[in-house]
Design an enzyme around this catalytic site. Structure first.
Site, PDB file in Angstrom:
ATOM      1  N   HIS A 177     -31.013 -31.786  17.517  1.00 61.16           N
ATOM      2  CA  HIS A 177     -30.752 -32.866  18.758  1.00 61.16           C
ATOM      3  C   HIS A 177     -31.006 -31.961  20.213  1.00 61.16           C
ATOM      4  O   HIS A 177     -29.984 -31.712  20.521  1.00 61.16           O
ATOM      5  CB  HIS A 177     -29.650 -33.765  18.710  1.00 61.16           C
ATOM      6  CG  HIS A 177     -29.706 -35.026  19.512  1.00 61.16           C
ATOM      7  ND1 HIS A 177     -30.612 -35.007  20.538  1.00 61.16           N
ATOM      8  CD2 HIS A 177     -28.905 -36.008  19.446  1.00 61.16           C
ATOM      9  CE1 HIS A 177     -30.374 -36.383  20.983  1.00 61.16           C
ATOM     10  NE2 HIS A 177     -29.356 -36.925  20.343  1.00 61.16           N
ATOM     11  N   HIS A 180     -32.005 -36.334  25.408  1.00 60.15           N
ATOM     12  CA  HIS A 180     -30.903 -37.619  25.774  1.00 60.15           C
ATOM     13  C   HIS A 180     -29.776 -36.978  26.607  1.00 60.15           C
ATOM     14  O   HIS A 180     -28.709 -37.551  26.470  1.00 60.15           O
ATOM     15  CB  HIS A 180     -30.353 -38.390  24.775  1.00 60.15           C
ATOM     16  CG  HIS A 180     -31.771 -39.143  24.117  1.00 60.15           C
ATOM     17  ND1 HIS A 180     -31.709 -39.771  23.027  1.00 60.15           N
ATOM     18  CD2 HIS A 180     -33.044 -39.417  24.897  1.00 60.15           C
ATOM     19  CE1 HIS A 180     -32.781 -40.364  23.016  1.00 60.15           C
ATOM     20  NE2 HIS A 180     -33.651 -40.395  23.917  1.00 60.15           N
ATOM     21  N   TYR A 182     -27.816 -34.157  26.224  1.00 63.30           N
ATOM     22  CA  TYR A 182     -26.846 -33.682  25.399  1.00 63.30           C
ATOM     23  C   TYR A 182     -26.986 -32.096  25.740  1.00 63.30           C
ATOM     24  O   TYR A 182     -27.698 -31.545  26.513  1.00 63.30           O
ATOM     25  CB  TYR A 182     -26.936 -33.925  23.950  1.00 63.30           C
ATOM     26  CG  TYR A 182     -26.479 -35.578  24.017  1.00 63.30           C
ATOM     27  CD1 TYR A 182     -25.266 -35.895  24.410  1.00 63.30           C
ATOM     28  CD2 TYR A 182     -27.521 -36.369  23.325  1.00 63.30           C
ATOM     29  CE1 TYR A 182     -24.864 -37.294  24.430  1.00 63.30           C
ATOM     30  CE2 TYR A 182     -26.995 -37.657  23.394  1.00 63.30           C
ATOM     31  CZ  TYR A 182     -25.900 -38.235  23.625  1.00 63.30           C
ATOM     32  OH  TYR A 182     -25.670 -39.607  23.710  1.00 63.30           O
TER      33      TYR A 182
END
Length: 367
Positions: A177, A180, A182
Site C-alpha cells: 500500500h 492515500h 499512508y
C-alpha cells in the site's frame, strides 16, 4: 454474444484471470482486536469468482501500523492462522487472492500505538482532524515522531516479514500500500516529506523508502507475487505533491527494475475521498512507462471499465464500492444487470453482517 471487454480473460504473470474485474482493497473494520474473523470467510468467498482477482483489505505490517479500529494485521502468528481459512475459502472457489500490506504512518493517534507512543512518519507534522465518512465523528491524529535515518530499514523489514507471513497464510501474493496518504505515500509526497537526509528532498530521495520496500518484498517472496498501489495525484490526509505526474512516472519506471507483477494506480480524478472531480490528467503516461500488468481504480462504472480495457488504457479495473455492495459484480456486468445501491454509513461499522455480507445476489434480488 461476444463478451464485453471486462469479461475477457487475461494472463497476469502466472495467474490465469477469467475476467478483468478486480475486488479493490476495502477497509471494513470488522477484524476485532486486529485479528481477521470467521465472518470474513463468507464476505470474501461471496465476492470470489473462478479466475477472479481479489485484493484483501489493508492489513497492518506491525503493531505501529494501525490507525483505525478493528483493521486486520499480519505480524503475529495468531493473525496468520486467522487468515488461513479466509484464503482457503477464496481458493476453493477458484479465486486469486492478494493481501494488501499497510502502514498508516502519521494517520494514527496514541490510542492505536503500542504503549501510547507517537505514530511514526517521515515528518513530525501532524494531520489536521478529519471528518469521518458518516460526517458526524471527527478523527483526531496525534503528532507523529520523525523516523531517524537508521530506523527506516527496520520498517522496510516489517514489510518484508509481513509479505512472508502473507505467503505462509496462503495468499497468492501481496500488494504494497503506497497510496492515500499512508506511510509510503507520506515519504513520496513533497507536501509532507520535509526531511534533509537521504530519504528527503529530491524526487529520487523521497521515493527511496517505498522502492526499498518493493525490493525487500520482491526478494523475500518473488517479484512475480508483488504488486503496489499508488496515488500520485491524490491529496488524502494532507499528502499532496507539487508535481504528481513526475512522481507517478518516476515510480512507474523505477518499478520496472524489480520486475514486479503489477502496478495498481488511482485515477487523478479521485483527489479527495469519495469525490470525483473532472481533471485534465490521465494515467496513460504511467501505463506506458510500466512494463507489468496495469490496474486502474477510482470511480469506474461498467461502461468506463469496458472502455479502459478496449482502449488498452488498463489491463484490469478495480472496483470498490460497487463490489462491496454487489458480491456478484462480474456476473452483473456480464449480463448488464442492475446493481444494488450502497450505503456509505454502514461501510465502516463493526457489525459482522450488516453492510458486509447481507448484500443480495442477482438471483435472490430478482425473486
Amino acid at each position: 454474444m461476444a463478451p464485453i471487454p471486462l469479461m475477457t480473460p487475461y494472463q497476469m504473470g502466472k495467474f490465469n484471470l477469467s475476467h478483468r474485474v478486480v475486488l479493490a482493497p476495502l477497509t471494513r473494520m470488522r477484524s476485532y482486536g486486529n485479528v481477521p474473523q470467521p465472518h470474513a470467510i463468507l464476505y470474501y468467498s461471496q465476492r470470489t469468482s473462478k479466475g477472479g482477482l481479489l485484493i484483501a483489505e489493508a492489513t497492518g505490517v506491525s503493531d505501529t501500523a494501525q490507525g483505525y479500529p478493528d483493521t486486520p494485521g499480519i505480524w503475529t502468528k495468531e493473525q496468520v492462522e486467522a487468515w488461513k481459512p479466509i484464503v482457503d475459502a477464496v481458493h476453493e472457489k477458484g479465486g486469486i487472492f492478494f493481501c494488501q500490506i499497510w502502514h498508516v504512518g502519521r494517520v494514527s493517534n496514541y490510542g492505536f500505538q503500542p504503549d501510547g507512543q507517537a505514530p511514526i512518519s517521515c515528518t513530525d507534522k501532524p494531520v489536521m482532524p478529519q471528518k469521518q465518512s458518516n460526517d458526524e465523528e471527527v478523527a483526531e491524529f496525534s503528532t507523529p515522531r520523525r523516523l531517524s535515518t537508521e530506523e527506516v530499514p527496520l520498517v522496510v523489514n516489517d514489510f518484508r516479514v509481513a509479505a512472508r507471513n502473507a505467503i505462509e497464510a496462503g495468499f497468492d501474493g501481496v500488494e504494497i500500500h503506497g497510496a492515500h496518504g499512508y506511510l509510503l505515500d507520506q515519504f513520496m509526497k513533497d507536501s509532507v516529506n520535509d526531511r534533509t537526509d537521504k530519504y528527503g528532498g529530491s524526487l529520487e530521495n523521497r521515493c527511496r523508502f517505498p522502492l526499498e520496500v518493493v525490493e525487500a518484498v520482491a526478494d523475500e517472496i518473488g517479484a512475480d507475487k508483488v504488486g503496489i498501489r499508488l496515488s500520485p495525484y491524490a491529496n488524502y490526509m494532507e499528502s499532496g505533491d507539487s508535481n504528481p505526474e513526475a512522481l507517478g512516472l518516476y515510480m512507474a519506471s523505477s518499478l520496472n527494475k524489480f520486475g514486479i507483477l503489477y502496478c495498481h494506480m488511482v485515477e487523478p480524478r479521485m483527489i479527495k475521498v469519495g469525490e470525483r472531480l473532472e481533471v485534465p490528467y490521465s494515467l496513460l503516461p504511467m501505463r506506458k512507462a510500466f512494463k507489468g500488468t496495469f490496474i486502474v481504480v477510482g470511480g469506474y462504472d461498467r461502461e468506463e471499465g469496458n472502455k479502459a480495457i478496449a482502449d488498452g488504457y488498463a489491463d484490469l479495473v478495480a472496483y470498490g464500492r460497487w463490489f462491496l455492495s454487489n458480491p456478484d459484480l462480474p456476473r452483473r456486468f456480464e449480463l448488464n444487470a442492475p446493481l444494488n445501491s450502497y450505503d456509505r454509513l454502514i461501510f465502516y461499522i463493526s457489525d459482522p453482517v450488516v453492510g458486509y455480507t447481507d448484500y443480495p445476489f442477482l438471483e435472490s434480488s430478482a425473486n
